[in-house]
Design a protein around this motif. Sequence first.
Motif, PDB file in Angstrom:
ATOM      1  N   ASN A 209      22.469 -52.004 -50.007  1.00  0.00           N
ATOM      2  CA  ASN A 209      23.701 -51.945 -49.532  1.00  0.00           C
ATOM      3  C   ASN A 209      24.690 -52.701 -50.332  1.00  0.00           C
ATOM      4  O   ASN A 209      24.420 -53.838 -50.668  1.00  0.00           O
ATOM      5  N   VAL A 210      25.873 -51.966 -50.407  1.00  0.00           N
ATOM      6  CA  VAL A 210      27.167 -52.839 -50.956  1.00  0.00           C
ATOM      7  C   VAL A 210      27.931 -53.322 -49.955  1.00  0.00           C
ATOM      8  O   VAL A 210      28.576 -52.678 -49.094  1.00  0.00           O
ATOM      9  N   ASN A 211      28.383 -54.729 -50.035  1.00  0.00           N
ATOM     10  CA  ASN A 211      29.003 -55.337 -48.948  1.00  0.00           C
ATOM     11  C   ASN A 211      30.080 -56.214 -49.934  1.00  0.00           C
ATOM     12  O   ASN A 211      29.858 -56.773 -50.670  1.00  0.00           O
ATOM     13  N   VAL A 212      31.293 -56.381 -48.948  1.00  0.00           N
ATOM     14  CA  VAL A 212      32.358 -57.327 -49.635  1.00  0.00           C
ATOM     15  C   VAL A 212      31.851 -58.552 -48.746  1.00  0.00           C
ATOM     16  O   VAL A 212      31.936 -58.505 -47.683  1.00  0.00           O
ATOM     17  N   VAL A 213      31.648 -59.623 -49.440  1.00  0.00           N
ATOM     18  CA  VAL A 213      31.315 -60.892 -49.004  1.00  0.00           C
ATOM     19  C   VAL A 213      32.481 -61.746 -48.649  1.00  0.00           C
ATOM     20  O   VAL A 213      33.621 -61.762 -49.298  1.00  0.00           O
ATOM     21  N   PRO A 214      32.499 -62.660 -47.607  1.00  0.00           N
ATOM     22  CA  PRO A 214      33.602 -63.566 -47.158  1.00  0.00           C
ATOM     23  C   PRO A 214      33.880 -64.704 -47.939  1.00  0.00           C
ATOM     24  O   PRO A 214      32.761 -64.847 -48.844  1.00  0.00           O
ATOM     25  N   ASP A 215      34.664 -65.518 -47.798  1.00  0.00           N
ATOM     26  CA  ASP A 215      34.931 -66.473 -48.670  1.00  0.00           C
ATOM     27  C   ASP A 215      33.962 -67.548 -48.331  1.00  0.00           C
ATOM     28  O   ASP A 215      33.666 -68.731 -49.099  1.00  0.00           O
ATOM     29  N   SER A 216      33.323 -67.715 -47.317  1.00  0.00           N
ATOM     30  CA  SER A 216      32.431 -68.426 -46.753  1.00  0.00           C
ATOM     31  C   SER A 216      30.848 -68.313 -47.497  1.00  0.00           C
ATOM     32  O   SER A 216      30.144 -69.112 -47.304  1.00  0.00           O
TER      33      SER A 216
ATOM     34  N   SER B 121      32.290 -62.041 -72.536  1.00  0.00           N
ATOM     35  CA  SER B 121      31.977 -60.849 -71.559  1.00  0.00           C
ATOM     36  C   SER B 121      32.257 -59.625 -72.085  1.00  0.00           C
ATOM     37  O   SER B 121      33.118 -59.409 -72.969  1.00  0.00           O
ATOM     38  N   ILE B 122      31.532 -58.304 -71.881  1.00  0.00           N
ATOM     39  CA  ILE B 122      31.799 -57.123 -71.962  1.00  0.00           C
ATOM     40  C   ILE B 122      32.111 -56.303 -70.829  1.00  0.00           C
ATOM     41  O   ILE B 122      31.424 -56.697 -69.769  1.00  0.00           O
ATOM     42  N   LYS B 123      32.886 -55.401 -70.698  1.00  0.00           N
ATOM     43  CA  LYS B 123      33.148 -54.606 -69.579  1.00  0.00           C
ATOM     44  C   LYS B 123      32.925 -53.055 -70.203  1.00  0.00           C
ATOM     45  O   LYS B 123      33.636 -52.882 -70.978  1.00  0.00           O
ATOM     46  N   ILE B 124      32.228 -52.519 -69.525  1.00  0.00           N
ATOM     47  CA  ILE B 124      32.047 -51.061 -69.698  1.00  0.00           C
ATOM     48  C   ILE B 124      32.413 -50.086 -68.395  1.00  0.00           C
ATOM     49  O   ILE B 124      31.812 -49.967 -67.505  1.00  0.00           O
ATOM     50  N   THR B 125      33.570 -49.177 -68.785  1.00  0.00           N
ATOM     51  CA  THR B 125      33.526 -48.374 -67.586  1.00  0.00           C
ATOM     52  C   THR B 125      33.129 -46.751 -68.129  1.00  0.00           C
ATOM     53  O   THR B 125      33.603 -46.536 -69.253  1.00  0.00           O
ATOM     54  N   GLY B 126      32.422 -46.018 -67.486  1.00  0.00           N
ATOM     55  CA  GLY B 126      32.186 -44.785 -67.696  1.00  0.00           C
ATOM     56  C   GLY B 126      30.891 -44.063 -66.969  1.00  0.00           C
ATOM     57  O   GLY B 126      31.032 -44.362 -65.892  1.00  0.00           O
ATOM     58  N   SER B 127      30.348 -43.090 -67.619  1.00  0.00           N
ATOM     59  CA  SER B 127      29.397 -42.347 -67.053  1.00  0.00           C
ATOM     60  C   SER B 127      27.951 -42.819 -67.461  1.00  0.00           C
ATOM     61  O   SER B 127      27.673 -43.045 -68.790  1.00  0.00           O
ATOM     62  N   PHE B 128      27.180 -43.172 -66.620  1.00  0.00           N
ATOM     63  CA  PHE B 128      25.804 -43.764 -66.982  1.00  0.00           C
ATOM     64  C   PHE B 128      24.609 -42.861 -66.265  1.00  0.00           C
ATOM     65  O   PHE B 128      24.752 -42.047 -65.363  1.00  0.00           O
TER      66      PHE B 128
ATOM     67  N   ASP C   7      20.019 -41.065 -61.214  1.00  0.00           N
ATOM     68  CA  ASP C   7      20.129 -40.241 -62.394  1.00  0.00           C
ATOM     69  C   ASP C   7      21.284 -40.262 -63.175  1.00  0.00           C
ATOM     70  O   ASP C   7      21.333 -40.277 -64.290  1.00  0.00           O
ATOM     71  N   LYS C   8      22.469 -40.272 -62.605  1.00  0.00           N
ATOM     72  CA  LYS C   8      23.740 -40.188 -63.101  1.00  0.00           C
ATOM     73  C   LYS C   8      24.847 -40.857 -62.194  1.00  0.00           C
ATOM     74  O   LYS C   8      24.791 -40.338 -60.977  1.00  0.00           O
ATOM     75  N   VAL C   9      25.620 -41.610 -62.736  1.00  0.00           N
ATOM     76  CA  VAL C   9      26.683 -42.451 -61.982  1.00  0.00           C
ATOM     77  C   VAL C   9      27.563 -43.008 -62.614  1.00  0.00           C
ATOM     78  O   VAL C   9      27.510 -43.229 -64.035  1.00  0.00           O
TER      79      VAL C   9
ATOM     80  N   HIS D 178      23.716 -60.724 -69.899  1.00  0.00           N
ATOM     81  CA  HIS D 178      23.200 -60.602 -68.405  1.00  0.00           C
ATOM     82  C   HIS D 178      24.209 -59.499 -67.765  1.00  0.00           C
ATOM     83  O   HIS D 178      25.321 -59.810 -67.612  1.00  0.00           O
ATOM     84  N   ASN D 179      23.468 -58.639 -67.387  1.00  0.00           N
ATOM     85  CA  ASN D 179      24.297 -57.429 -66.800  1.00  0.00           C
ATOM     86  C   ASN D 179      24.157 -56.892 -65.668  1.00  0.00           C
ATOM     87  O   ASN D 179      23.233 -56.848 -64.706  1.00  0.00           O
ATOM     88  N   HIS D 180      25.342 -56.795 -64.872  1.00  0.00           N
ATOM     89  CA  HIS D 180      25.391 -56.245 -63.559  1.00  0.00           C
ATOM     90  C   HIS D 180      26.279 -55.138 -63.415  1.00  0.00           C
ATOM     91  O   HIS D 180      27.068 -55.092 -64.231  1.00  0.00           O
ATOM     92  N   PHE D 181      26.137 -54.178 -62.342  1.00  0.00           N
ATOM     93  CA  PHE D 181      26.557 -52.910 -62.242  1.00  0.00           C
ATOM     94  C   PHE D 181      27.237 -52.536 -60.637  1.00  0.00           C
ATOM     95  O   PHE D 181      26.763 -53.029 -59.785  1.00  0.00           O
ATOM     96  N   LEU D 182      28.323 -51.720 -60.778  1.00  0.00           N
ATOM     97  CA  LEU D 182      28.832 -51.487 -59.498  1.00  0.00           C
ATOM     98  C   LEU D 182      29.312 -49.815 -59.737  1.00  0.00           C
ATOM     99  O   LEU D 182      30.235 -49.771 -60.676  1.00  0.00           O
ATOM    100  N   SER D 183      28.958 -49.171 -58.934  1.00  0.00           N
ATOM    101  CA  SER D 183      29.353 -47.594 -58.912  1.00  0.00           C
ATOM    102  C   SER D 183      30.878 -47.655 -58.806  1.00  0.00           C
ATOM    103  O   SER D 183      31.397 -48.380 -57.724  1.00  0.00           O
ATOM    104  N   ASP D 184      31.506 -46.471 -58.981  1.00  0.00           N
ATOM    105  CA  ASP D 184      33.188 -46.140 -58.821  1.00  0.00           C
ATOM    106  C   ASP D 184      33.195 -46.078 -57.178  1.00  0.00           C
ATOM    107  O   ASP D 184      34.080 -46.363 -56.764  1.00  0.00           O
ATOM    108  N   ASP D 185      32.103 -45.272 -56.475  1.00  0.00           N
ATOM    109  CA  ASP D 185      32.104 -45.258 -55.110  1.00  0.00           C
ATOM    110  C   ASP D 185      31.781 -46.252 -54.274  1.00  0.00           C
ATOM    111  O   ASP D 185      31.740 -45.963 -53.175  1.00  0.00           O
ATOM    112  N   ARG D 186      31.291 -47.314 -54.911  1.00  0.00           N
ATOM    113  CA  ARG D 186      31.048 -48.730 -54.458  1.00  0.00           C
ATOM    114  C   ARG D 186      29.655 -48.346 -53.299  1.00  0.00           C
ATOM    115  O   ARG D 186      29.562 -49.025 -52.339  1.00  0.00           O
TER     116      ARG D 186
END
Length: 237
Positions: free
Chosen positions: A63-70, A113-120, A151-153, A175-183
């Motif tokens: 699950n993708v959650n927005v976490v609080p300041d705490s 840091s690198i940032k990649i936006t696109g289709s994976f 398969d595609k995101v 050290h790579n982390h990923f988040l889809s556009d639709d969250r």
Amino acid sequence: MAKFTTLYQHGTLALLVPGLLKGTLAMGDLLKHGDTGIGTGEGLDGELIILDGKPYQVDGGGNVNVVPDSFNMPFANIHYANYSPLAELEDVSQDDLEKQVLSLMHASNTFFSIKITGSFTNVKTRAVKKSVPPFKTLAETAKNQSIFTRDKVDGTLISYFSPELFDGAAVAGFHNHFLSDDRTFGGHLLDFHLDKGDVSYQLFDTLEQHLPVNDDDYMKHDFSADNIMDDIHNAEG
């Protein structure tokens, strides 16, 4: 500007090895040092990716959650985004992409840091289910991970490169982390293929290392008995 050339890091990957997984910095305090980053929660509670000042957690159930300041963390990287275009790439594997970035950057002895936006495609991520005290070692805790695939995101990859001479403070390499556009999908990237994407970079000349000196377990721990390098690379790989 120093604001854009400083990487702030709380904790080290090495301190996670013996199981020092207590959250020692709150998200609200971390966000005072940047708007873009990665990390993990107390007890390796999921995988974090911070975009545009908004902290997302991919938990052990996917699950993708927005976490609080705490929300508390034992380890995190963050910086103020000021990326510059590097390349437009198509049809490249993770290994080939990282080799191309290093060839273009000529910066393997500093942090960036690198940032990649696109289709994976063929994306494989992971997130660890939260553990509770008494915490086990990183190697033991990391066994309780979930693997997620798409398969595609379309999405955003945020990566930090750490030079070999800082291996242990962070993991040497990318050290790579990923988040889809639709969250709805993300995590720590284990493998991916970039169909088409814009690659941008940000070089750092300063590492601001923040240590949890108010945590007695950290201050009293003897790291000489820990197999730090092997455990970090096994867990992060």
